[in-house]
Design a protein around this motif. Structure first.
Motif, PDB file in Angstrom:
ATOM      1  N   HIS A  95      31.973   6.416  33.000  1.00  0.00           N
ATOM      2  CA  HIS A  95      32.464   5.228  32.289  1.00  0.00           C
ATOM      3  C   HIS A  95      33.977   5.072  32.479  1.00  0.00           C
ATOM      4  CE1 HIS A  95      32.762   8.671  29.526  1.00  0.00           C
ATOM      5  NE2 HIS A  95      33.820   8.070  29.021  1.00  0.00           N
ATOM      6  N   GLU A  96      34.691   6.195  32.658  1.00  0.00           N
ATOM      7  CA  GLU A  96      36.127   6.122  32.890  1.00  0.00           C
ATOM      8  C   GLU A  96      36.424   5.505  34.260  1.00  0.00           C
ATOM      9  OE1 GLU A  96      38.062   9.835  32.270  1.00  0.00           O
ATOM     10  OE2 GLU A  96      37.170  10.180  30.289  1.00  0.00           O
ATOM     11  N   VAL A  97      35.562   5.779  35.232  1.00  0.00           N
ATOM     12  CA  VAL A  97      35.725   5.180  36.560  1.00  0.00           C
ATOM     13  C   VAL A  97      35.521   3.673  36.474  1.00  0.00           C
ATOM     14  CG1 VAL A  97      34.851   5.132  38.925  1.00  0.00           C
ATOM     15  CG2 VAL A  97      34.947   7.305  37.668  1.00  0.00           C
ATOM     16  N   ALA A  98      34.477   3.257  35.773  1.00  0.00           N
ATOM     17  CA  ALA A  98      34.194   1.828  35.633  1.00  0.00           C
ATOM     18  C   ALA A  98      35.301   1.097  34.891  1.00  0.00           C
ATOM     19  CB  ALA A  98      32.863   1.625  34.903  1.00  0.00           C
ATOM     20  N   GLY A  99      36.031   1.821  34.041  1.00  0.00           N
ATOM     21  CA  GLY A  99      37.126   1.225  33.298  1.00  0.00           C
ATOM     22  C   GLY A  99      38.487   1.465  33.911  1.00  0.00           C
ATOM     23  N   GLU A 129      35.038   1.901  26.716  1.00  0.00           N
ATOM     24  CA  GLU A 129      36.060   1.903  27.763  1.00  0.00           C
ATOM     25  C   GLU A 129      36.480   0.476  28.099  1.00  0.00           C
ATOM     26  OE1 GLU A 129      38.453   4.484  30.001  1.00  0.00           O
ATOM     27  OE2 GLU A 129      36.846   5.003  28.588  1.00  0.00           O
ATOM     28  N   TRP A 130      35.497  -0.396  28.244  1.00  0.00           N
ATOM     29  CA  TRP A 130      35.804  -1.783  28.603  1.00  0.00           C
ATOM     30  C   TRP A 130      36.477  -2.540  27.464  1.00  0.00           C
ATOM     31  CZ3 TRP A 130      30.757  -3.291  31.677  1.00  0.00           C
ATOM     32  CH2 TRP A 130      30.924  -2.885  33.007  1.00  0.00           C
ATOM     33  N   GLY A 169      36.718   4.658  24.405  1.00  0.00           N
ATOM     34  CA  GLY A 169      37.961   4.306  25.055  1.00  0.00           C
ATOM     35  C   GLY A 169      38.879   5.514  25.083  1.00  0.00           C
ATOM     36  N   PRO A 170      40.067   5.375  25.652  1.00  0.00           N
ATOM     37  CA  PRO A 170      40.960   6.520  25.825  1.00  0.00           C
ATOM     38  C   PRO A 170      41.687   6.972  24.559  1.00  0.00           C
ATOM     39  CG  PRO A 170      41.987   4.550  26.713  1.00  0.00           C
ATOM     40  CD  PRO A 170      40.585   4.160  26.326  1.00  0.00           C
ATOM     41  N   ARG A 171      41.521   6.243  23.443  1.00  0.00           N
ATOM     42  CA  ARG A 171      42.304   6.588  22.247  1.00  0.00           C
ATOM     43  C   ARG A 171      41.463   6.779  20.991  1.00  0.00           C
ATOM     44  NH1 ARG A 171      44.908   3.267  25.522  1.00  0.00           N
ATOM     45  NH2 ARG A 171      47.006   3.863  26.216  1.00  0.00           N
TER      46      ARG A 171
END
Length: 393
Positions: A43-47, A166-167, A344-346
């Protein structure tokens, strides 16, 4: 060529291979790609969180003994009676076979889903999905058609939720960078039940749902996907939802070639294994990870997760080392180390035993699991090289 042959370098196959390598036991590892993919982070790659290549680890970096052989090939067929594996490059003989071919996204025969949706089951697929979303943003710039700013993800399990989280962080930023109107951006998560993340505690589900809604995600709950068309999901209720990006994360299944080979499989092609991870009724064939149907002492079938696969692979490798030294095998016992879902990252939610964590604390736990895994794969050098690339600046 004979001896131990391992099919697949995912979490399970790689763990078995590393254990054998540590003991100096010869084996041949067959994998379609020359790298191991951090599949739980796609999912991090897609985002577009980091360079996609940081989510792939070269197999040559991990094995240095002359007893360890890597073959880059795709498995096509298993001839169990002859103890042969047919690939697109050669036919390999084995004495002991370890099947760790992972899984693919299952579409359950729903019309149009295979043809008109994206899946998140490989590094290449994640990169293609990201590029598609970028192209949709460009199409909006040229046409002004709001459908190109609409994204629908079907499936409210861990994969779908982490992708949407992520998105929900990346897409609004990207839309603003391009000077496009945020009012036309629409993110929707379709789930067949009343709550997302069915495998975590109810309180954490509620937190995750509230956080997604707070960040602008529409949760379309108690709705089943009946099919797909170009740029639209068809729901069992009769609704038709249009979007330029359709993603399907509705479940997984093992490769069909396991059933075709005559192995004892269930409806999702998972092989029934005993307490030592051997395919029932088939001598010298072991199965780990998403390809295995393992029932624990409480009657529960273990889920297709990275930590299940890694533990299976490590245990099997250790058992084969025991066998090499004339010692009896030990039965496999799964130990649940908990679950962390990033939104998401946070922000994230985590369930470790009876303990819950949310927000940045949950992400610290996830980062800790990344570090532990990298350390297990290649020691301090691999940890420093890859984790540094993942650090948020």
């Amino acid at each position: 060529m004979s001896g131990i042959v391992i099919l697949g370098a995912g979490y399970g196959g790689l763990a078995a291979a590393l254990e054998l390598d540590r003991h100096g036991i010869p084996f041949t590892l067959v994998n379609r790609e020359p790298y191991h993919t951090f599949k739980t982070l796609l999912h991090e790659v897609a985002g577009a969180r980091h360079d996609p290549h940081t989510y792939a680890l070269s197999l040559e970096e991990l094995f240095h003994r002359k007893t360890s052989e890597i073959v880059i090939a795709e498995v096509k067929n298993l001839r169990l009676s002859d103890k042969l594996v047919e690939t697109d490059g050669a036919t390999l003989a084995y004495d002991t076979l370890i099947v760790a071919l992972g899984s693919r996204t299952a579409t359950f025969g729903l019309p149009g889903v295979a043809e008109h949706t994206f899946r998140l089951d490989s590094l290449r697929a994640a990169m293609e999905l990201h590029h598609h979303v970028e192209r949709e943003l460009e199409r909006y710039q040229h046409t002004g058609n709001p459908v190109h700013l609409k994204v629908l993800v079907a499936g409210g399990g861990l994969t779908g939720v982490e992708l949407m989280g992520e998105w929900a962080d990346w897409l609004p930023k990207r839309v603003r960078e391009l000077g496009l109107p945020l009012t036309d951006l629409h993110l929707g998560l379709i789930h067949a039940h009343a709550e997302i993340l069915p495998d975590v505690d109810h309180q954490l589900r509620a937190v995750a749902q509230a956080k997604l809604i707070e960040r602008g995600v529409e949760l379309i709950l108690n709705e089943r996907v009946a099919g797909a068309e170009p740029q639209a999901y068809l729901l069992a209720s009769g609704r038709r939802l249009e979007a330029g990006t359709l993603v399907w994360t509705g479940g997984v299944e093992a490769p069909a070639l396991l059933k075709e080979a005559g192995l004892p499989v269930d409806a999702r092609n998972r092989v029934d294994v005993d307490e030592f991870l051997m395919a029932r009724g088939v001598a010298d064939v072991y199965v780990v990870g998403d390809c295995a149907r393992f029932t624990d002492a409480h009657g529960n079938v273990l889920p297709p997760t990275g930590q299940v696969a890694e533990q299976m692979g490590h245990h099997l490798g250790a058992n084969l080392a025991r066998r090499a030294h004339g010692r009896p095998p030990l039965p496999f016992v799964y130990r649940d180390h908990g679950m962390v879902a990033s939104l998401g990252p946070r922000y994230g939610v985590a369930e470790i035993g009876r303990h819950h964590a949310t927000g940045a604390t949950a992400l610290v736990l996830k980062d800790g699991s990344k570090m532990k895994y990298l350390m297990h794969l290649g020691g301090p050098v691999t940890l420093l090289k890859h984790y540094r690339q993942w650090l948020e600046i």
